[in-house]
Design an enzyme around this catalytic site. Sequence first.
Site, mmCIF file in Angstrom:
data_model
loop_
_atom_site.group_PDB
_atom_site.id
_atom_site.type_symbol
_atom_site.label_atom_id
_atom_site.label_comp_id
_atom_site.label_asym_id
_atom_site.label_seq_id
_atom_site.Cartn_x
_atom_site.Cartn_y
_atom_site.Cartn_z
ATOM 1 N N ASP A 23 5.608 7.009 -3.790
ATOM 2 C CA ASP A 23 5.065 5.649 -3.654
ATOM 3 C C ASP A 23 4.304 5.219 -4.908
ATOM 4 O O ASP A 23 3.726 6.055 -5.605
ATOM 5 C CB ASP A 23 4.142 5.593 -2.421
ATOM 6 C CG ASP A 23 3.877 4.174 -1.980
ATOM 7 O OD1 ASP A 23 4.643 3.263 -2.365
ATOM 8 O OD2 ASP A 23 2.888 3.958 -1.257
ATOM 9 N N ASN A 71 12.265 -0.549 4.446
ATOM 10 C CA ASN A 71 12.318 -1.096 3.076
ATOM 11 C C ASN A 71 13.347 -2.223 2.911
ATOM 12 O O ASN A 71 13.339 -2.919 1.890
ATOM 13 C CB ASN A 71 12.580 0.014 2.048
ATOM 14 C CG ASN A 71 11.381 0.898 1.784
ATOM 15 O OD1 ASN A 71 11.510 2.076 1.488
ATOM 16 N ND2 ASN A 71 10.175 0.337 1.875
HETATM 17 C C1 IPE Z 1 7.107 4.542 1.882
HETATM 18 O O1 IPE Z 1 6.546 3.679 0.977
HETATM 19 C C2 IPE Z 1 8.600 4.545 1.745
HETATM 20 C C3 IPE Z 1 9.127 5.238 0.562
HETATM 21 C C4 IPE Z 1 8.419 5.817 -0.345
HETATM 22 C C5 IPE Z 1 10.556 5.239 0.465
HETATM 23 P P1 IPE Z 1 6.252 2.150 1.342
HETATM 24 O O2 IPE Z 1 5.698 1.539 0.122
HETATM 25 O O3 IPE Z 1 7.480 1.518 1.906
HETATM 26 O O4 IPE Z 1 5.190 2.290 2.501
HETATM 27 P P2 IPE Z 1 4.062 1.262 2.998
HETATM 28 O O5 IPE Z 1 4.757 -0.044 3.270
HETATM 29 O O6 IPE Z 1 3.059 1.144 1.895
HETATM 30 O O7 IPE Z 1 3.478 1.899 4.212
HETATM 31 C C1 IPE Z 2 7.965 3.442 -3.640
HETATM 32 O O1 IPE Z 2 7.293 2.579 -4.484
HETATM 33 C C2 IPE Z 2 9.460 3.294 -3.727
HETATM 34 C C3 IPE Z 2 10.093 2.774 -2.507
HETATM 35 C C4 IPE Z 2 9.488 2.405 -1.419
HETATM 36 C C5 IPE Z 2 11.536 2.648 -2.553
HETATM 37 P P1 IPE Z 2 6.923 1.112 -3.999
HETATM 38 O O2 IPE Z 2 8.050 0.209 -4.369
HETATM 39 O O3 IPE Z 2 6.549 1.086 -2.583
HETATM 40 O O4 IPE Z 2 5.676 0.800 -4.915
HETATM 41 P P2 IPE Z 2 4.368 0.027 -4.501
HETATM 42 O O5 IPE Z 2 3.809 0.738 -3.311
HETATM 43 O O6 IPE Z 2 4.762 -1.368 -4.175
HETATM 44 O O7 IPE Z 2 3.492 0.119 -5.693
HETATM 45 MG MG MG Z 3 4.804 1.328 -1.605
#
Ligand code: IPE
Ligand code: IPE
Ligand code: MG
Length: 242
Positions: A23, A71
Amino acid sequence: MAKEKNNMSLPDVFPRHIGFIMDGNGRWAKKRHMPRTFGHVEGAKTFEKIVRYCRDIGIECISFYAFSTENWKRSSDEVKAIINLLRQYIARARDYFVDETRMVFIGDKSAFPEDMRQQMIDIENETRDFDKMTLIIAVNYGGRDEIKNAAKQIARKALKGEIDPDQITEETVAAHLYTSEFPDVDLLIRPSGELRISNYLIWQCAYAEFYFSDVLWPDFMPEELNKALHEYAGRSRRFGGV
Ligand code: IPE
Ligand code: IPE
Ligand code: MG
Protein backbone atom coordinates in the site's frame (compact mmCIF):
# COMPACT_ATOMS: atom_id res chain seq x y z
CA MET A 1 24.63 -18.08 15.63
CA ALA A 2 22.68 -15.22 13.99
CA LYS A 3 22.14 -15.46 10.25
CA GLU A 4 23.46 -12.74 7.99
CA LYS A 5 22.78 -11.49 4.45
CA ASN A 6 24.38 -8.49 2.68
CA ASN A 7 25.95 -7.51 6.02
CA MET A 8 22.51 -7.30 7.59
CA SER A 9 21.93 -9.54 10.59
CA LEU A 10 18.90 -11.80 10.49
CA PRO A 11 17.03 -13.38 13.38
CA ASP A 12 17.17 -17.14 13.98
CA VAL A 13 13.42 -17.61 13.82
CA PHE A 14 11.61 -16.84 10.57
CA PRO A 15 7.88 -16.69 9.92
CA ARG A 16 6.76 -19.49 7.58
CA HIS A 17 4.34 -17.20 5.71
CA ILE A 18 4.77 -13.43 5.34
CA GLY A 19 1.82 -11.51 3.90
CA PHE A 20 2.44 -8.11 2.31
CA ILE A 21 -0.26 -5.49 1.78
CA MET A 22 1.47 -3.39 -0.86
CA ASP A 23 0.00 0.00 0.00
CA GLY A 24 0.96 3.63 -0.56
CA ASN A 25 1.82 3.67 -4.26
CA GLY A 26 -0.60 6.51 -5.00
CA ARG A 27 0.67 8.73 -2.18
CA TRP A 28 4.27 8.00 -3.15
CA ALA A 29 3.54 9.33 -6.65
CA LYS A 30 1.52 12.29 -5.38
CA LYS A 31 4.43 13.43 -3.23
CA ARG A 32 6.45 13.60 -6.44
CA HIS A 33 3.68 15.40 -8.39
CA MET A 34 3.37 12.36 -10.61
CA PRO A 35 0.25 10.40 -11.65
CA ARG A 36 -0.83 7.55 -9.34
CA THR A 37 0.01 5.03 -12.06
CA PHE A 38 3.69 6.00 -11.75
CA GLY A 39 3.51 4.88 -8.13
CA HIS A 40 2.22 1.48 -9.25
CA VAL A 41 5.15 1.09 -11.66
CA GLU A 42 7.59 1.83 -8.84
CA GLY A 43 5.65 -0.41 -6.47
CA ALA A 44 5.98 -3.29 -8.94
CA LYS A 45 9.78 -2.84 -8.88
CA THR A 46 9.76 -3.01 -5.08
CA PHE A 47 7.66 -6.17 -5.25
CA GLU A 48 10.29 -7.88 -7.42
CA LYS A 49 13.11 -6.72 -5.11
CA ILE A 50 11.36 -8.06 -2.01
CA VAL A 51 10.53 -11.37 -3.71
CA ARG A 52 14.19 -11.89 -4.60
CA TYR A 53 15.32 -10.96 -1.13
CA CYS A 54 12.88 -13.39 0.52
CA ARG A 55 14.09 -16.11 -1.85
CA ASP A 56 17.72 -15.29 -0.96
CA ILE A 57 17.23 -15.46 2.79
CA GLY A 58 15.04 -18.58 2.61
CA ILE A 59 11.48 -17.62 3.49
CA GLU A 60 9.10 -20.53 2.84
CA CYS A 61 6.00 -18.68 1.67
CA ILE A 62 5.24 -15.06 0.78
CA SER A 63 2.01 -13.49 -0.39
CA PHE A 64 1.28 -10.10 -1.89
CA TYR A 65 -1.98 -8.19 -2.11
CA ALA A 66 -1.86 -6.77 -5.64
CA PHE A 67 -5.50 -6.00 -6.42
CA SER A 68 -8.55 -6.31 -4.19
CA THR A 69 -12.18 -7.05 -5.05
CA GLU A 70 -12.83 -3.46 -3.89
CA ASN A 71 -10.16 -1.84 -6.07
CA TRP A 72 -12.52 -1.87 -9.10
CA LYS A 73 -14.00 1.30 -7.53
CA ARG A 74 -10.98 3.26 -8.80
CA SER A 75 -10.88 5.16 -12.10
CA SER A 76 -10.86 2.92 -15.16
CA ASP A 77 -7.47 4.39 -16.15
CA GLU A 78 -5.92 3.34 -12.85
CA VAL A 79 -7.52 -0.11 -12.96
CA LYS A 80 -6.26 -0.59 -16.53
CA ALA A 81 -2.74 0.49 -15.52
CA ILE A 82 -2.63 -1.99 -12.63
CA ILE A 83 -3.95 -4.86 -14.77
CA ASN A 84 -1.44 -3.97 -17.46
CA LEU A 85 1.40 -4.19 -14.93
CA LEU A 86 0.12 -7.57 -13.89
CA ARG A 87 0.01 -8.64 -17.53
CA GLN A 88 3.63 -7.56 -18.03
CA TYR A 89 4.71 -9.38 -14.90
CA ILE A 90 2.96 -12.59 -15.95
CA ALA A 91 4.68 -12.39 -19.33
CA ARG A 92 8.07 -12.29 -17.58
CA ALA A 93 7.20 -14.71 -14.78
CA ARG A 94 9.27 -17.49 -16.29
CA ASP A 95 12.37 -15.59 -15.10
CA TYR A 96 11.46 -16.98 -11.70
CA PHE A 97 11.40 -20.57 -12.84
CA VAL A 98 15.16 -20.82 -12.49
CA ASP A 99 14.72 -19.92 -8.84
CA GLU A 100 12.44 -22.91 -8.32
CA THR A 101 9.74 -20.68 -6.91
CA ARG A 102 6.22 -22.03 -6.97
CA MET A 103 3.78 -19.34 -8.13
CA VAL A 104 0.12 -19.21 -7.24
CA PHE A 105 -2.50 -16.58 -8.10
CA ILE A 106 -5.32 -16.36 -5.57
CA GLY A 107 -8.56 -14.46 -6.10
CA ASP A 108 -11.37 -14.59 -8.62
CA LYS A 109 -9.52 -14.92 -11.93
CA SER A 110 -12.76 -14.93 -13.93
CA ALA A 111 -12.71 -11.12 -13.99
CA PHE A 112 -9.58 -11.09 -16.17
CA PRO A 113 -9.29 -11.49 -19.95
CA GLU A 114 -9.13 -15.13 -21.04
CA ASP A 115 -5.48 -14.98 -22.23
CA MET A 116 -4.30 -13.61 -18.87
CA ARG A 117 -6.35 -16.14 -16.97
CA GLN A 118 -4.88 -18.97 -19.01
CA GLN A 119 -1.33 -17.67 -18.51
CA MET A 120 -1.82 -17.58 -14.74
CA ILE A 121 -3.08 -21.17 -14.76
CA ASP A 122 -0.16 -22.26 -16.98
CA ILE A 123 2.37 -20.65 -14.63
CA GLU A 124 0.73 -22.34 -11.65
CA ASN A 125 0.86 -25.72 -13.36
CA GLU A 126 4.45 -25.33 -14.57
CA THR A 127 5.75 -24.32 -11.13
CA ARG A 128 3.63 -26.73 -9.06
CA ASP A 129 6.56 -28.95 -8.04
CA PHE A 130 9.00 -26.17 -7.15
CA ASP A 131 9.70 -26.17 -3.45
CA LYS A 132 12.31 -23.52 -2.70
CA MET A 133 9.67 -20.89 -1.99
CA THR A 134 5.99 -20.27 -2.65
CA LEU A 135 5.01 -16.89 -4.07
CA ILE A 136 1.31 -16.11 -3.80
CA ILE A 137 -0.10 -13.13 -5.67
CA ALA A 138 -3.59 -11.98 -4.73
CA VAL A 139 -5.46 -10.55 -7.70
CA ASN A 140 -9.14 -9.61 -7.61
CA TYR A 141 -8.91 -11.07 -4.12
CA GLY A 142 -11.19 -10.39 -1.16
CA GLY A 143 -11.20 -12.34 2.09
CA ARG A 144 -14.98 -12.25 2.39
CA ASP A 145 -15.38 -13.27 -1.25
CA GLU A 146 -13.05 -16.21 -0.62
CA ILE A 147 -15.00 -17.39 2.45
CA LYS A 148 -18.31 -16.93 0.58
CA ASN A 149 -16.96 -19.11 -2.26
CA ALA A 150 -15.85 -21.75 0.23
CA ALA A 151 -19.35 -21.75 1.77
CA LYS A 152 -20.87 -22.25 -1.68
CA GLN A 153 -18.62 -25.20 -2.47
CA ILE A 154 -19.29 -26.84 0.88
CA ALA A 155 -23.06 -26.30 0.49
CA ARG A 156 -22.99 -27.91 -2.96
CA LYS A 157 -21.15 -30.94 -1.57
CA ALA A 158 -23.62 -31.18 1.29
CA LEU A 159 -26.54 -31.14 -1.16
CA LYS A 160 -24.92 -33.97 -3.10
CA GLY A 161 -24.44 -35.90 0.13
CA GLU A 162 -20.64 -35.74 -0.07
CA ILE A 163 -20.33 -33.78 3.18
CA ASP A 164 -22.36 -34.21 6.35
CA PRO A 165 -23.13 -30.71 7.74
CA ASP A 166 -22.59 -32.01 11.28
CA GLN A 167 -19.07 -33.06 10.32
CA ILE A 168 -17.97 -29.63 9.02
CA THR A 169 -14.90 -28.45 10.92
CA GLU A 170 -12.57 -25.46 10.69
CA GLU A 171 -10.32 -27.71 8.61
CA THR A 172 -13.19 -28.28 6.15
CA VAL A 173 -13.50 -24.53 5.63
CA ALA A 174 -9.71 -24.05 5.36
CA ALA A 175 -9.56 -26.84 2.77
CA HIS A 176 -11.95 -24.90 0.53
CA LEU A 177 -9.98 -21.65 0.60
CA TYR A 178 -7.51 -20.61 -2.13
CA THR A 179 -4.71 -21.16 0.38
CA SER A 180 -5.60 -24.73 1.33
CA GLU A 181 -2.06 -25.96 0.63
CA PHE A 182 -0.22 -23.16 2.41
CA PRO A 183 0.46 -22.19 6.02
CA ASP A 184 -1.56 -19.47 7.75
CA VAL A 185 -0.02 -16.00 7.75
CA ASP A 186 2.53 -15.68 10.57
CA LEU A 187 3.60 -12.10 9.87
CA LEU A 188 1.42 -9.54 8.12
CA ILE A 189 3.23 -6.43 6.91
CA ARG A 190 1.39 -3.26 5.96
CA PRO A 191 3.34 -0.18 4.98
CA SER A 192 1.95 3.32 4.27
CA GLY A 193 0.71 4.13 7.77
CA GLU A 194 -2.73 2.52 7.46
CA LEU A 195 -3.65 0.34 10.42
CA ARG A 196 -6.10 -2.09 8.87
CA ILE A 197 -6.34 -5.42 7.08
CA SER A 198 -8.56 -4.26 4.16
CA ASN A 199 -10.11 -7.70 3.54
CA TYR A 200 -6.76 -9.48 3.06
CA LEU A 201 -6.55 -13.18 4.08
CA ILE A 202 -8.91 -12.53 6.96
CA TRP A 203 -9.32 -16.23 7.84
CA GLN A 204 -5.59 -16.99 7.48
CA CYS A 205 -4.54 -13.98 9.60
CA ALA A 206 -6.53 -15.14 12.65
CA TYR A 207 -3.30 -15.39 14.69
CA ALA A 208 -0.90 -13.39 12.50
CA GLU A 209 1.52 -10.94 14.05
CA PHE A 210 1.10 -7.46 12.52
CA TYR A 211 3.89 -5.12 11.49
CA PHE A 212 2.87 -1.63 10.44
CA SER A 213 5.26 0.89 8.94
CA ASP A 214 4.93 4.48 7.73
CA VAL A 215 7.18 3.76 4.75
CA LEU A 216 5.25 3.89 1.45
CA TRP A 217 5.41 0.63 -0.52
CA PRO A 218 7.71 1.85 -3.34
CA ASP A 219 10.26 2.76 -0.62
CA PHE A 220 9.92 -0.56 1.23
CA MET A 221 13.43 -2.04 1.00
CA PRO A 222 14.98 -5.24 2.42
CA GLU A 223 16.29 -3.21 5.41
CA GLU A 224 12.69 -2.46 6.40
CA LEU A 225 11.75 -6.12 6.00
CA ASN A 226 14.65 -7.04 8.27
CA LYS A 227 13.27 -4.73 10.94
CA ALA A 228 9.96 -6.57 10.68
CA LEU A 229 11.71 -9.95 10.88
CA HIS A 230 13.59 -8.94 14.03
CA GLU A 231 10.43 -7.61 15.62
CA TYR A 232 8.58 -10.82 14.74
CA ALA A 233 11.33 -12.95 16.26
CA GLY A 234 10.96 -11.04 19.54
CA ARG A 235 7.18 -11.47 19.78
CA SER A 236 5.59 -14.00 22.10
CA ARG A 237 2.90 -15.96 20.21
CA ARG A 238 0.46 -17.70 22.49
CA PHE A 239 -2.47 -18.76 20.25
CA GLY A 240 -4.79 -18.45 23.21
CA GLY A 241 -2.55 -20.43 25.54
CA VAL A 242 -0.32 -19.09 28.30
C1 IPE B 1 -5.36 -2.70 -0.02
O1 IPE B 1 -5.06 -1.38 -0.21
C2 IPE B 1 -5.42 -3.42 -1.33
C3 IPE B 1 -4.13 -3.68 -1.96
C4 IPE B 1 -2.98 -3.34 -1.50
C5 IPE B 1 -4.21 -4.39 -3.21
P1 IPE B 1 -6.20 -0.27 -0.40
O2 IPE B 1 -5.49 1.01 -0.63
O3 IPE B 1 -7.16 -0.70 -1.46
O4 IPE B 1 -6.93 -0.32 0.99
P2 IPE B 1 -7.80 0.80 1.75
O5 IPE B 1 -8.85 1.27 0.78
O6 IPE B 1 -6.85 1.90 2.13
O7 IPE B 1 -8.35 0.11 2.95
C1 IPE C 1 -1.61 0.08 -3.27
O1 IPE C 1 -1.34 1.44 -3.35
C2 IPE C 1 -1.79 -0.55 -4.62
C3 IPE C 1 -3.15 -1.04 -4.88
C4 IPE C 1 -4.18 -0.93 -4.09
C5 IPE C 1 -3.35 -1.69 -6.16
P1 IPE C 1 -2.53 2.49 -3.40
O2 IPE C 1 -2.87 2.72 -4.83
O3 IPE C 1 -3.65 2.08 -2.55
O4 IPE C 1 -1.82 3.77 -2.82
P2 IPE C 1 -2.45 4.84 -1.85
O5 IPE C 1 -2.95 4.09 -0.65
O6 IPE C 1 -3.56 5.51 -2.58
O7 IPE C 1 -1.33 5.75 -1.53
MG1 MG D 1 -4.11 2.39 -0.61
